[in-house]
Motif scaffolding. Structure first.
Motif, PDB file in Angstrom:
ATOM      1  N   TYR A  92      -2.576  13.813  19.226  1.00  0.00           N
ATOM      2  CA  TYR A  92      -3.894  14.272  18.758  1.00  0.00           C
ATOM      3  C   TYR A  92      -4.533  13.547  17.450  1.00  0.00           C
ATOM      4  O   TYR A  92      -5.733  13.162  17.644  1.00  0.00           O
ATOM      5  CB  TYR A  92      -3.665  15.887  18.287  1.00  0.00           C
ATOM      6  N   SER A 112      -2.403  24.162  13.969  1.00  0.00           N
ATOM      7  CA  SER A 112      -1.870  24.382  15.245  1.00  0.00           C
ATOM      8  C   SER A 112      -0.487  23.812  15.036  1.00  0.00           C
ATOM      9  O   SER A 112      -0.202  22.507  14.916  1.00  0.00           O
ATOM     10  CB  SER A 112      -2.511  23.774  16.375  1.00  0.00           C
ATOM     11  N   SER A 113       0.678  24.494  16.000  1.00  0.00           N
ATOM     12  CA  SER A 113       1.918  23.890  15.986  1.00  0.00           C
ATOM     13  C   SER A 113       2.111  23.048  17.291  1.00  0.00           C
ATOM     14  O   SER A 113       3.149  22.332  17.442  1.00  0.00           O
ATOM     15  CB  SER A 113       2.928  24.969  15.823  1.00  0.00           C
ATOM     16  N   HIS A 114       0.887  23.144  17.922  1.00  0.00           N
ATOM     17  CA  HIS A 114       0.966  22.211  19.345  1.00  0.00           C
ATOM     18  C   HIS A 114       0.365  20.875  19.210  1.00  0.00           C
ATOM     19  O   HIS A 114       0.711  19.989  20.236  1.00  0.00           O
ATOM     20  CB  HIS A 114       0.317  23.095  20.328  1.00  0.00           C
ATOM     21  N   LEU A 155      -4.736  25.888  23.425  1.00  0.00           N
ATOM     22  CA  LEU A 155      -3.852  26.532  21.858  1.00  0.00           C
ATOM     23  C   LEU A 155      -3.848  28.097  21.987  1.00  0.00           C
ATOM     24  O   LEU A 155      -2.807  28.341  21.433  1.00  0.00           O
ATOM     25  CB  LEU A 155      -4.527  25.977  20.926  1.00  0.00           C
ATOM     26  N   ASN A 189      -0.970  29.062  24.240  1.00  0.00           N
ATOM     27  CA  ASN A 189       0.330  28.318  24.171  1.00  0.00           C
ATOM     28  C   ASN A 189       0.634  27.594  25.483  1.00  0.00           C
ATOM     29  O   ASN A 189       1.789  27.650  25.743  1.00  0.00           O
ATOM     30  CB  ASN A 189       1.650  29.205  23.748  1.00  0.00           C
ATOM     31  N   GLY A 190      -0.429  26.977  26.062  1.00  0.00           N
ATOM     32  CA  GLY A 190       0.082  26.479  27.331  1.00  0.00           C
ATOM     33  C   GLY A 190      -1.288  26.824  28.230  1.00  0.00           C
ATOM     34  O   GLY A 190      -2.288  26.900  27.961  1.00  0.00           O
ATOM     35  N   ASP A 250      -1.358  16.798  24.049  1.00  0.00           N
ATOM     36  CA  ASP A 250      -0.552  17.322  22.893  1.00  0.00           C
ATOM     37  C   ASP A 250      -0.475  18.845  23.169  1.00  0.00           C
ATOM     38  O   ASP A 250       0.831  19.615  22.852  1.00  0.00           O
ATOM     39  CB  ASP A 250      -1.248  17.089  21.730  1.00  0.00           C
ATOM     40  N   ALA A 251      -1.529  19.865  23.614  1.00  0.00           N
ATOM     41  CA  ALA A 251      -1.153  21.036  23.854  1.00  0.00           C
ATOM     42  C   ALA A 251      -0.514  21.163  24.799  1.00  0.00           C
ATOM     43  O   ALA A 251       0.224  22.567  24.961  1.00  0.00           O
ATOM     44  CB  ALA A 251      -2.624  21.511  24.046  1.00  0.00           C
TER      45      ALA A 251
END
Length: 289
Positions: free
Chosen positions: A238, A231-233, A35, A38-39, A286-287
């Motif tokens: 999740y 978190s937007s990810h 997270l 961002n990947g 999800d991340a």
């Protein structure tokens, strides 16, 4: 012959530090790392984060065995561990601990200056935890806070700064670990009360301790929902994972009661290993999507 002895020694150390329980904080650390970056972060970052984690986690468990050796020898449940039986020497394990902690500090230095500056705090928590059962029933929470260094540390390793998301994840890690540690500690109620060992079961009784554990795990789920919101990810997968985890929590707490602690080990460790894997798989998917 030499190979067999080497394999046996590796096995002994694996048992000593409860290597199979690594998943309890590793799942939080890996998701926090993904997270924060961002990947997937760079291989360099992954390498040093994993080394820092393994050094810290392994050293912390080993020093716990050294500090608790005398207590373990008195308790019939733990008297078969390596140090009480004399299968390993304290000096040997202490050298192992020093090596693990050096690995953690070196890895922190390779990550960024902030990780290196904060590493003494992590080391302090790893050592002081083993002494807390001698003077406070909050020892379970200290264990949880120590475990929470994994997700917070992973975030700091990537970003070099703190934010709300890793703090909520760390709080969830804290209460989750404290909750199942309370369940595990319930089986030592008689020994703890007779020998002046502090714990939530010894202080509040097994029935109330199990209620506190349930409360901790309920709050854990709420905190993990907040992590998902921040978190937007994290999305559908999740939350499916959190739904599965909530069912597993219910099963875990249904397994034990003040009058029946037969399934304590399954409830505290077995079920929570499944929870860790579920959280790891769903969070990672999800991340990375």
């Amino acid at each position: 012959m030499i190979l067999n002895k080497a394999i046996e020694k590796i096995h002994d150390y694996g048992v000593l530090v409860m290597f199979s329980h690594t998943i309890f904080s590793l799942s939080f650390a890996l998701i926090s790392m993904l997270l924060a970056s961002n990947g997937l972060p760079s291989p360099y970052k992954i390498f040093w984060i994993l080394l820092a984690f393994m050094g810290a986690r392994t050293g912390a468990n080993a020093i716990n065995r050294v500090i608790d050796a005398e207590i373990d020898a008195k308790n019939p449940r733990t008297a078969t561990r390596q140090l009480p039986q004399g299968l390993m020497k304290k000096k040997e394990v202490i050298l192992f601990v020093i090596g693990c902690f050096l690995l953690m500090v070196i890895s922190a230095a390779m990550l960024n200056p902030l990780c290196l500056i904060l590493s003494p705090i992590a080391l302090f928590l790893m050592v002081i935890y083993s002494y807390t059962k001698r003077f406070t029933w909050a020892c379970h929470l200290v264990l949880g806070i120590t475990s929470a260094a994994a997700p917070v540390g992973a975030w700091l390793a990537i970003t070099g700064k703190i934010s709300w998301l890793p703090l909520f994840m760390g709080a969830a890690n804290t209460l989750w670990v404290a909750g199942f540690d309370i369940i595990y500690g319930a089986q030592d109620y008689d020994f703890d009360t007779a020998n002046g060992i502090h714990s939530i079961p010894a202080r509040f009784g097994v029935r109330n301790a199990l209620h506190i554990s349930t409360l901790f795990h309920g709050i854990t789920l709420c905190l993990l929902v907040i992590v998902g919101i921040l978190s937007s990810h994290l999305g559908v997968i999740y939350y499916i994972g959190l739904t599965i985890i909530s069912v597993l929590f219910i099963a875990e707490h249904k397994m034990v009661s003040p009058n029946n602690l037969t399934n304590v080990k399954i409830a505290s460790y077995g079920i929570n290993q499944i929870i860790s894997i579920t959280f790891l798989i769903c969070g990672v998917i999800d991340a990375l999507i």
